[in-house]
Design an enzyme around this catalytic site. Structure first.
Site, short mmCIF file in Angstrom:
data_model
loop_
_atom_site.label_atom_id
_atom_site.label_comp_id
_atom_site.label_asym_id
_atom_site.label_seq_id
_atom_site.Cartn_x
_atom_site.Cartn_y
_atom_site.Cartn_z
N HIS A 30 0.85 -1.19 0.00
CA HIS A 30 0.00 0.00 0.00
C HIS A 30 0.89 1.25 0.00
O HIS A 30 1.27 1.75 1.05
CB HIS A 30 -0.90 0.02 1.24
CG HIS A 30 -1.79 -1.18 1.36
ND1 HIS A 30 -1.32 -2.42 1.72
CD2 HIS A 30 -3.13 -1.31 1.16
CE1 HIS A 30 -2.33 -3.28 1.75
NE2 HIS A 30 -3.43 -2.64 1.41
N ASN A 189 -7.71 11.49 4.08
CA ASN A 189 -7.50 11.57 2.62
C ASN A 189 -8.76 11.25 1.83
O ASN A 189 -8.75 11.26 0.60
CB ASN A 189 -6.34 10.66 2.19
CG ASN A 189 -6.58 9.20 2.53
OD1 ASN A 189 -7.71 8.70 2.47
ND2 ASN A 189 -5.51 8.50 2.89
N HIS A 265 -4.25 3.22 -3.37
CA HIS A 265 -4.36 2.75 -1.98
C HIS A 265 -3.60 1.45 -1.76
O HIS A 265 -2.73 1.38 -0.90
CB HIS A 265 -5.83 2.56 -1.60
CG HIS A 265 -6.01 1.84 -0.29
ND1 HIS A 265 -5.95 2.47 0.92
CD2 HIS A 265 -6.24 0.53 -0.02
CE1 HIS A 265 -6.13 1.59 1.89
NE2 HIS A 265 -6.31 0.40 1.34
N GLU A 419 -16.64 -4.46 25.27
CA GLU A 419 -15.78 -5.65 25.30
C GLU A 419 -14.65 -5.60 24.28
O GLU A 419 -13.50 -5.91 24.59
CB GLU A 419 -16.61 -6.93 25.06
CG GLU A 419 -17.54 -7.29 26.20
CD GLU A 419 -18.90 -6.62 26.09
OE1 GLU A 419 -19.75 -6.89 26.95
OE2 GLU A 419 -19.09 -5.83 25.14
N ASP A 477 -30.69 -17.11 31.64
CA ASP A 477 -30.43 -16.14 30.58
C ASP A 477 -30.52 -16.76 29.19
O ASP A 477 -30.70 -16.06 28.19
CB ASP A 477 -29.06 -15.48 30.76
CG ASP A 477 -29.11 -14.33 31.75
OD1 ASP A 477 -30.22 -13.84 32.03
OD2 ASP A 477 -28.04 -13.92 32.23
N HIS A 481 -26.89 -16.08 25.81
CA HIS A 481 -25.74 -15.87 26.70
C HIS A 481 -24.93 -17.14 26.94
O HIS A 481 -23.84 -17.06 27.53
CB HIS A 481 -26.22 -15.32 28.05
CG HIS A 481 -26.62 -13.88 28.03
ND1 HIS A 481 -27.50 -13.37 27.10
CD2 HIS A 481 -26.26 -12.83 28.81
CE1 HIS A 481 -27.68 -12.07 27.32
NE2 HIS A 481 -26.93 -11.72 28.35
#
Length: 686
Positions: A30, A189, A265, A419, A477, A481
């Site tokens: 790149h 950019n 790029h 998280e 739950d 979960h």
């Protein structure tokens, strides 16, 4: 600050030409970002960064992170010019096998690379972790007259980094924490792989970052105006109670015929384009990888100043040792990655007479026992403190002093519901070199942070995940979960330890190995429900990753299990003996990765030839065929209900295990000379 000269501009153009040559030589890479960001890279390293290439690990060096890691030829060129251990031949080997210039920056491969980047958004999040670690280390060790730790963290990032959610999580926390030691420079950019950013990314980034609590600045001409770039960085340094984002407007692939387009790029420049580029910038078009001597001289002067600054720092540190010997010795020890002598004596030990306790609670007990003995242990939870039990008694929060909620010397971090950001921040904290970070969440939500966990393993950093609510045992739950595939996923990840302890001794063993493994991250999968303390378990046995928990002469079958199912397997032994006259032995396998590292003779003593085996775990069975002839697991989603009812529904009971053990024996009975899966796996490897 002295004004910039023609030599400075020559240095900028040298970076651009090196990027074009290296990507062309590799026929891969790149060139666009390095050519566009060459001016700011030169200004930053030549006028602001404190570093010593002869000692890339100097504690008080400024940290540099290239979050848009695909542009790594920018960083490699800079490291070469300033005298790090990267030769011209290393630049020529860009993206080649076994080179120290891989396709994206890797911290353990290349001197001067602080963190491994490439997946967008990770680097800026790592930079937040580096800045947090600096703030904490300074608060703990700096004393009147001894401003030992005062480095900055600088980060380059691109549009893609700003689109990734992980960067938003980390940046939001950085603003709350008022990290004035963090300066991020956005390569605006307006180009991504698909083309102009107006197709998908039109938000007002500066307003968003202002809302996060950042100081924001803009440089209109990042292609030419070195003075304005320098002014912006200086202004950023003057704001000490906020991180800074500098919007730097650049032209991707500056100097190329394709500048300003997505064509430059991720594709090397064509030969005629490189020819005109070199002619435009005053280089010989027939010469590749050319560096004018005056550019080397300019850069090496800065490096010499950095070496002198380190020497001044070393003298200050020596005086510090005379007045604050304990702190000095602690800081030296931390930088080596060593733990305090005798810390492991604080690990709790259990007997079967002790009460049944959830392994998440056993983890909390470990943290309470060792937090004083291991002062570099710093961590927190993603808004699940009361569930993860990650905060020891008397812990002080890591918070800006102005908030009244804690101090930067505090060791407990409120990550918020972030998280993925937490995982990437932990990687940056670990990379700083003075902290062992940990983070808590539900095991199922470690999957949110999978990208960061993968980079922990690739980067070889010591990060600990306290991952509670580890199975269908979390109960009501329900399937959203309850982890099913999570352990199989992370067990498949190279250089990542996944621990699922069955009792208190195994939990202590998990912490022991996690803390003593300097170059490997760990995930501790911990139960919500209570688990009994097992007869036959010890820390010494469990640190081998797998061991015989219950032995019997003339065994008909081996039951192999982890975590909360081990005690059920023990109950199944009685069921098999009393009702079916079948003798079963039990192996506890708290960590497959550690068990795999044991000598083959030991592994065969645990899983011997001649005995069929059945694995038992309320998770996906994927991967268990390496250790067992047959597998009893959960290859579907769980169910919502009281945890005992959920276990009963899926027959994870002594009776259910016994039924499958009998079927295993019946299937394998006709087979002569049953081979252990250990031998089978070894033969496949050969």
């Amino acid at each position: 600050m002295s004004s910039f000269t023609e030599t400075d501009q020559l240095a900028v153009n040298t970076i651009r030409v090196l990027a074009a040559d290296a990507t062309a030589h590799a026929n891969s890479g790149h060139p666009g970002a390095p050519m566009g960001m060459a001016p700011v890279a030169h200004v930053l390293f030549n006028r602001f960064m404190n570093f010593n290439p002869k000692n890339p690990k100097w504690l008080n060096r400024d940290r540099f992170v290239l979050s848009n890691g695909h542009g790594c030829m920018l960083q490699y060129a800079i490291l070469h010019l300033y005298g790090y251990a990267l030769s011209i031949d290393d630049l020529k080997a860009f993206r080649h096998i076994d080179s120290i210039t891989p396709g994206h920056p890797e911290a353990h491969d290349t001197p001067g690379i602080e963190v491994t980047t490439g997946p967008l958004g990770q680097g800026i999040s790592n930079a937040v972790g580096l800045a947090m670690a600096q703030a904490h280390t300074a608060a703990v060790f700096n004393k009147p007259g001894y401003d030992l730790v005062n480095n900055y963290t600088y980060c380059f990032l691109g549009d893609g980094c700003l689109m990734e959610g992980v960067s938003a999580e980390a940046s939001s926390l950085a603003g709350h924490l008022q990290l004035g030691n963090l300066i991020a420079i956005w390569d605006d950019n307006k180009i991504t792989i698909d083309g102009d950013t107006n197709q998908a990314f039109t938000e007002d980034v500066l307003k968003r970052y202002e809302a996060y609590g950042w100081h924001v600045l803009t440089v209109e001409d990042g292609d030419h105006d070195l003075n304005k770039i320098a002014d912006a960085i200086q202004k950023a340094k003057e704001v000490t109670d906020k991180p800074t984002l500098i919007q730097l407007k650049t032209t991707i692939g500056f100097g190329s015929k394709a500048q300003g387009t997505h064509g430059v790029h991720g594709s090397p420049l064509k030969a005629d384009d490189i020819k005109q580029l070199k002619e435009k910038f005053g280089f010989n078009p027939e010469e590749s990888f050319a560096v004018p001597q005056e550019v080397y001289d300019l850069c090496h002067k800065v490096s010499a100043k950095g070496a002198a600054k380190e020497e001044e720092w070393n003298q200050l540190f020596a005086k510090y040792a005379e007045e604050y010997k304990a702190e000095h010795d602690d800081l030296v020890r931390r930088q080596k990655g060593d733990l305090p002598e005798g810390w492991e004596k604080n690990l709790p030990v259990y007997t079967p007479a002790d009460s049944a306790v959830a392994s998440r609670k056993l983890s909390e007990t470990v943290l309470n026992k060792i937090f004083e003995a291991v002062p570099e242990l710093v961590g927190g939870s993603a808004d699940l403190t009361g569930s993860n039990l990650t905060r020891w008694k008397g812990a002080i929060d890591f918070q800006p002093p102005s908030t009244g909620l804690g101090t930067y010397a505090g060791r407990y971090i409120r990550f918020g519901v972030r998280e993925h950001g937490m995982g990437a921040i932990l990687n940056g904290m670990a990379a700083y070199g003075t902290i062992i970070p940990y983070g808590g969440t539900f095991l199922n939500f470690v999957s949110y942070a999978a990208g960061a966990v993968r980079l922990s393993a690739l980067s070889q950093v010591r990060v600990i995940w306290v991952a509670t609510h580890d199975s269908i045992g979390l109960g009501e739950d329900g399937p959203t979960h309850q982890p099913i595939e999570v352990l199989a996923h992370f067990r498949a990840l190279p250089n990542c330890m996944v621990w699922r302890p069955a009792d208190g001794n195994e939990t202590s063993a998990a912490y022991y190995v996690a803390l003593t493994s300097k170059h490997t991250p760990s995930i501790l999968a911990l139960s919500r429900q209570n688990l009994p303390q097992l007869e036959g378990s010890t820390i010494e046995k469990a640190i081998k990753g797998g061991y015989v928990l219950h032995e019997v002469e003339g065994a008909d079958i081996t039951l192999i299990s982890t975590g909360s199912e081990v005690c059920i397997a023990i109950d199944a032994v009685k069921e098999l003996k009393e009702k079916h006259n079948i003798k079963a032995r039990v192996v506890s396998m708290p960590c497959m990765e550690v068990f795999d590292a044991q000598p083959k003779d030991y592994r065969l003593s645990v899983l011997p030839d001649g005995i069929p085996s059945l694995s038992i775990e309320v998770m996906s069975t994927m991967g268990w065929e390496k250790y067992s002839h047959e597998q009893f697991g959960l290859n579907r989603f769980g169910a919502s209900g009281a945890y005992l009812d959920v276990y009963k529904k899926f027959e994870f009971t002594p009776e259910g295990i016994a039924k499958r053990a009998i079927a295993t024996i019946d299937f394998w009975k006709p087979v002569q000379n049953i081979r252990s899966p250990i031998n089978r796996a070894f033969e496949q490897l050969i």
